[in-house]
Design a protein around this motif. Sequence first.
Motif, PDB file in Angstrom:
ATOM      1  N   TYR A  65       1.163  -1.109  -0.171  1.00  0.00           N
ATOM      2  CA  TYR A  65      -0.138   0.082  -0.033  1.00  0.00           C
ATOM      3  C   TYR A  65       0.668   1.085  -0.207  1.00  0.00           C
ATOM      4  O   TYR A  65       0.936   2.220  -0.694  1.00  0.00           O
ATOM      5  N   PHE A  66       2.312   1.604   0.749  1.00  0.00           N
ATOM      6  CA  PHE A  66       3.132   1.843   0.868  1.00  0.00           C
ATOM      7  C   PHE A  66       3.306   2.776  -0.369  1.00  0.00           C
ATOM      8  O   PHE A  66       3.828   2.925  -0.880  1.00  0.00           O
ATOM      9  N   TYR A  69       0.631   1.989  -3.997  1.00  0.00           N
ATOM     10  CA  TYR A  69      -0.804   3.313  -3.454  1.00  0.00           C
ATOM     11  C   TYR A  69      -0.319   5.378  -3.202  1.00  0.00           C
ATOM     12  O   TYR A  69      -0.553   5.874  -4.058  1.00  0.00           O
ATOM     13  N   LEU A  70       0.710   4.632  -2.449  1.00  0.00           N
ATOM     14  CA  LEU A  70       0.811   6.339  -1.580  1.00  0.00           C
ATOM     15  C   LEU A  70       2.320   7.181  -2.263  1.00  0.00           C
ATOM     16  O   LEU A  70       2.296   7.918  -2.821  1.00  0.00           O
ATOM     17  N   HIS A  71       3.288   5.290  -3.188  1.00  0.00           N
ATOM     18  CA  HIS A  71       3.443   6.157  -4.238  1.00  0.00           C
ATOM     19  C   HIS A  71       5.575   6.607  -3.360  1.00  0.00           C
ATOM     20  O   HIS A  71       5.754   6.418  -4.005  1.00  0.00           O
ATOM     21  N   TRP A  72       5.281   5.644  -2.028  1.00  0.00           N
ATOM     22  CA  TRP A  72       6.783   5.793  -1.647  1.00  0.00           C
ATOM     23  C   TRP A  72       7.810   5.031  -2.052  1.00  0.00           C
ATOM     24  O   TRP A  72       7.126   3.826  -2.295  1.00  0.00           O
ATOM     25  N   SER A  77       8.758   3.283   3.061  1.00  0.00           N
ATOM     26  CA  SER A  77       8.112   2.294   3.250  1.00  0.00           C
ATOM     27  C   SER A  77       8.100   1.109   3.902  1.00  0.00           C
ATOM     28  O   SER A  77       7.233   1.184   4.936  1.00  0.00           O
ATOM     29  N   THR A 134      -2.961  13.401  -2.057  1.00  0.00           N
ATOM     30  CA  THR A 134      -2.670  12.564  -2.052  1.00  0.00           C
ATOM     31  C   THR A 134      -2.010  12.923  -0.565  1.00  0.00           C
ATOM     32  O   THR A 134      -2.150  12.320   0.664  1.00  0.00           O
ATOM     33  N   GLU A 135      -2.173  13.788  -0.230  1.00  0.00           N
ATOM     34  CA  GLU A 135      -1.706  14.360   1.502  1.00  0.00           C
ATOM     35  C   GLU A 135      -2.388  14.365   2.566  1.00  0.00           C
ATOM     36  O   GLU A 135      -2.657  13.391   3.844  1.00  0.00           O
ATOM     37  N   HIS A 137      -4.559  11.139   1.874  1.00  0.00           N
ATOM     38  CA  HIS A 137      -4.714   9.744   1.832  1.00  0.00           C
ATOM     39  C   HIS A 137      -3.698   9.500   3.390  1.00  0.00           C
ATOM     40  O   HIS A 137      -3.660   8.499   4.090  1.00  0.00           O
ATOM     41  N   VAL A 138      -2.421   9.957   3.006  1.00  0.00           N
ATOM     42  CA  VAL A 138      -1.194  10.083   3.549  1.00  0.00           C
ATOM     43  C   VAL A 138      -1.849  10.215   5.200  1.00  0.00           C
ATOM     44  O   VAL A 138      -1.504   9.496   6.461  1.00  0.00           O
ATOM     45  N   SER A 141      -4.083   7.893   6.807  1.00  0.00           N
ATOM     46  CA  SER A 141      -3.683   6.471   6.680  1.00  0.00           C
ATOM     47  C   SER A 141      -3.192   6.718   7.661  1.00  0.00           C
ATOM     48  O   SER A 141      -2.545   5.763   8.659  1.00  0.00           O
TER      49      SER A 141
END
Length: 724
Positions: A65-66, A69-72, A77, A134-135, A137-138, A141
């Motif tokens: 997911y990290f 989805y969050l593109h870390w 991650s 995205t912010e 979502h982060v 989360s």
Amino acid sequence: MGDDLKKEKGIKKGFAKVFGSESSPTKKVPKLCGTNYPLSILFIVVNEFCERFSYYGMKAVLTLYFLNYLHWDENLSTTVYHAFSGLCYFTPIIGALIADVWLGKFNTIFWLSILYVIGHVVKSVGAIPTIGSTELHVALSMVGLIAIAFGTGGIKPCVSAFGGDQFEEHHVKERAKFFSIFYLSINAGSLISTLVTPVLRGGVQCFGTDCYALAFGVPAALMFLALIVFVSGSGMYKKCPPEGNVLSQVFKCIGFALSNRWRYRGKQHPKREHWLDWATEKYPKKIITEVKMVTRVLFLYIPLPMFWALFDQQGSRWTLQATRMDTKLGGFVAQPDQIQVMNPLMILILIPVFDLGIYPLLKCCKINFKPIPKMAVGMIVAALAFVVATVVEIQINKTIPPVAKDKECYVQVMNFADTELTLNIKNQEFVVGSLKESDFEDPSYQKIELDGNDLHINIGLPSGSCEAHLNERSNYTLLIYNLNGALTCEQFTDSKTKPSNGRAAVRFINMLNTSVQVVAGEQNETLSGNITASSYMEQKRGIPEVKAIIDGEEYKFDIGLLNFGAAYTVILTERNPTTKTIEFKKTEDVEANSFHVAWQIPQYILLSAGEVMFSVTGLEFSYSQAPPSMKSVLQAGWLLTVAFGNVIVLIVAQAGSLEQWAEFILFAALLIAVSIIFSIMGYFYVTVNPDDLKEEDESAGELEKKPLPVNFYEMNIEEKKTKI
């Protein structure tokens, strides 16, 4: 002070009215038919199964997911994953304090389970792509993970103990059987959730991508069910009152001993055998003896976090390793995060293997395998698991695309001339076959050395030359074709990494001299009439449905299998309006994952065997070495070793200076070193039996029964005689 006590009693009475009395340990509870097992334990076992399903199910897909989805990146991650895992094992201390000092076990489990459910819901909402940036979502989360950490950690020290409270004191065998069933429910929840939630993530598409909202939503539903089941048994539970803060008493005793010793530094005073004996002026001998036992075991715990630093990487580094492997198992395609199921599965298999086979065999060979050596061997076995993981990682690296360094780049040439070509790039000659041949070979990347300022390079062709713009640390494709009777070229920038999550990626190059809309699965992109390339479109492993839409007409074509971790280029060369077909050439830019995920099985077997020898033995040893009133203190200390182990991983991950295989070797070497240190510490440890502790003799003299005043050693001799 009296008013405060009245208020506190009033609050406790209020809770008792709503949620049941916490002061009825002698309450008779219903029994399972014909047994000494309380009916209430069914609710506790089902609650634990659902709670562990929710926790391990959510955690199984967390790293991906990290990453996806969050593109870390992988290091961030891994860092956040282990920060969350560490917090889950720091918070049990808070849960234990709340239960022991204020609410009692039942109310603590109830309120923190509500927080737990809220955390899961927030986490699931944060995985819905359409809700915001995205912010957001982060933020959702992180809030969700913090709530989950306080929920799962807070109830962790309460649930099993609450289950044990349901039994009568003399039903020892039944209580022991309950703990075995309780441990089985934990592993069953972990096993099933680790199989199911990756399927919900990768097997279901929502919002055009992996369905993380569903993968987090189902664990949320299971945690809500766990809460409902737990509350349903409320009327049957035996609810013991808060026992007082034993952990605080231990710290106060240690603190007083240290401060008292500091007070008499440089002064004449009688020698004392142990530094904790400096607490005798304030604390009974029994308490001091028990604290001595606890501190000796806690001292042994100091090296233990290193084991957990390796163990908990199953959900981070090992899952990321699986994304770069071939996960096809016969007719079944496993998700990379599903491979974690090997650990609970192997635990269920290996515990009886060790208990009924290996340990009795060693005993028959007259080998006395004591707990501390057993734990040390478990560490070494876990270190060997990381040695195997290192070998696997090195083999995987052979399939990844070349990574250009400073002052170099990689170039592959797609030759659409009618014949083989010899190219000259930076005084390096390359022979490139024509892709128009029916049995053409995939072009391979060639390393080009660059000078610092060499960005514009002339490439020598048989009939003239073309110009390329090459940057260091990059990969490129040069497409050479005929234009008005002369050769020319187009340049495209290629992906330098494998597709994430074990997927495949495909891009399309349009050579049809007309605008084309290419549709591949759920993704589509329009390419202009010039020679243009689409972005890489990630696809699940398989044969996708691909079509080209030209002037409103649909052309379908089969590009074949897109395999694990591969990146492909499909060049559209001609169309047939009559048959509505497209002619194309397909090349493999990035080699598919060829190293099979089955090679991870040995490292999982070794790590699980290490866990059986280390963790199961360690819990048993800690319980046996703790006095009855201090068992919760050692349980908190054991959980803290897990927390600090995760801290070690996030520190190493955040440093991020080592290649993955080298990092695995580092962890293996550190654990072997720690096992040696632990063995030396264990050699000097003297095993004790807490059951041999006796209360102070009732007929003891007044000096032994009553603690001396703090200032006793400051009195003169006559005063001491009078006092005694």
